[in-house]
Design an enzyme around this catalytic site. Structure first.
Site, short mmCIF file in Angstrom:
data_model
loop_
_atom_site.label_atom_id
_atom_site.label_comp_id
_atom_site.label_asym_id
_atom_site.label_seq_id
_atom_site.Cartn_x
_atom_site.Cartn_y
_atom_site.Cartn_z
N HIS A 118 0.87 -1.17 0.00
CA HIS A 118 0.00 0.00 0.00
C HIS A 118 0.91 1.22 0.00
O HIS A 118 1.89 1.28 0.75
CB HIS A 118 -0.90 0.03 1.25
CG HIS A 118 -2.17 -0.75 1.08
ND1 HIS A 118 -2.80 -1.37 2.15
CD2 HIS A 118 -2.91 -1.02 -0.02
CE1 HIS A 118 -3.90 -1.98 1.69
NE2 HIS A 118 -3.98 -1.78 0.39
N ASP B 282 0.99 4.13 1.18
CA ASP B 282 1.39 4.88 2.39
C ASP B 282 2.61 4.26 3.06
O ASP B 282 3.25 4.89 3.89
CB ASP B 282 0.22 5.01 3.40
CG ASP B 282 -0.43 3.68 3.78
OD1 ASP B 282 -0.56 2.81 2.91
OD2 ASP B 282 -0.81 3.53 4.96
N ASP C 150 0.31 -3.12 8.84
CA ASP C 150 -1.16 -3.08 8.83
C ASP C 150 -1.72 -4.50 8.92
O ASP C 150 -1.32 -5.37 8.16
CB ASP C 150 -1.67 -2.47 7.53
CG ASP C 150 -1.32 -1.00 7.39
OD1 ASP C 150 -0.61 -0.49 8.27
OD2 ASP C 150 -1.75 -0.38 6.41
ZN LIG Z 1 -2.25 -1.13 4.26
ZN LIG Z 2 -1.24 1.67 5.90
#
Ligand SMILES: [Zn+2]
Ligand SMILES: [Zn+2]
Length: 314
Positions: free
Chosen positions: A66, A68, A215
């Site tokens: 991802h 981020d 995450d």
């Molecule tokens: Zn993520």
């Molecule tokens: Zn994230």
């Protein structure tokens, strides 16, 4: 022994979106002279400047793809080149890491002065460093995703100086050799006597351990094998309890689930990170986590630093 310093810098503690006060995820670990990055969100290099740690990064570990968690690498790599880096840099990550690093090389094609390597990690993959190991474990984020464990080698037990003297070992260099695990010999000929380190050293003591989940939705039962007994557990805490359903849907954890994980995994300190931008203050979530975990809990701000002490010296 093992007097290496071990510091964790929270360079980015935001969830998917940055806020004026929080950058996307980036955790920097400095052990002795080694610097490792775990995730490298947008703006990481400025956070590194603010933390005054320089850019001598030895390795980068990405938890998942991802944006981020990796956008900061594009700028960081350019700056490293600009600063004259020549040593290769290895990016470790779950599947797709080779494609990612190919893209990174392409983007930096006119400026890259050092070699970028990629290593794909999966559950149980490990990388040796001097005095510690990084091991990957699966998390649950709806895509290939990993958490990482940094675990130091065990330290030798305490040296029993009085016992050594009692056995006739003169204080001096022989003490050091026993402490390093060597068998020494006192005297010569028939009168000589071997002293084994076991006779003067206590049982070995654990090194320090840091676990970073990246995450993930609640996974504590499945990661126990890897993530138990951490001195610092850095856990996804994107949501509060009112959003637990949303958390499960989007493969994130709540602060209470992070607390539950810390309890089950017997962590010493829990750090709540990746707090959603919808919440004004991540510290508000500490109370949720406290209901499940009686140990120490922090909700670090960006640029907060924590020093990890040995369990037996706390
Ligand atoms: Zn993520
Ligand atoms: Zn994230």
């Amino acid at each position: 022994m093992s007097g290496e310093t071990l510091h964790v810098y929270f360079l980015g503690t935001a969830g998917a979106l940055p806020t004026p006060l929080r950058n996307p995820p980036c955790i920097m670990v400095r052990r002795g002279s080694d610097t490792l990055l775990f995730d490298c969100g947008e703006g990481a290099q400025q956070q590194m400047m603010r933390s005054r740690c320089g850019f001598t990064v030895n390795a980068v570990f990405i938890t998942h793809w991802h944006a981020d968690h990796f956008l900061g690498l594009f700028g960081l790599v350019q700056t490293m080149s600009f600063n004259g880096r020549t040593e290769p840099l290895t990016i470790y990550g779950p599947e797709w890491v080779h494609d990612f690093v190919t893209i990174l090389r392409q983007v930096a094609r006119y400026n890259l002065k050092f070699s970028l390597e990629s290593v794909e990690m999966t559950e149980g993959s490990w990388v040796r460093f001097d005095g510690y190991t990084i091991t990957a474990f699966f998390t649950r984020h709806g895509m290939p995703s990993l958490g990482y464990v940094l675990e130091e080698d065990p330290r030798p037990g305490r040296f029993n100086r009085d016992r050594a003297i009692e056995l006739g070992v003169p204080p001096g260099p022989l003490f050091g050799r026993l402490q390093r695990g060597e068998v020494i010999r006192l005297g010569t000929g028939n009168e000589s006597q071997e002293i084994h380190p076991d006779a003067v050293m206590g049982i070995s003591r654990p090194g320090r351990k840091i676990v970073y989940t990246g995450d993930t939705k609640a996974v504590h039962m499945t990661i126990q094998e890897f993530a138990h007994d951490a001195d610092l557990l850095i856990h996804d805490a994107t949501y509060d309890e009112s959003e637990a359903e949303r958390g499960a849907e989007f493969f994130h954890a709540t602060a209470a689930q992070a607390g539950e994980a810390a309890a089950v995994l017997n962590a010493r300190v829990l750090a709540l990170v990746h707090t959603s931008s919808r919440y004004p203050d991540a510290r508000d979530h500490i109370a949720d986590a406290k209901k499940k975990f009686s140990g120490s809990i922090i909700a670090p701000d960006d640029l907060d630093m924590t020093e990890i002490a040995f369990r037996d010296e706390v």
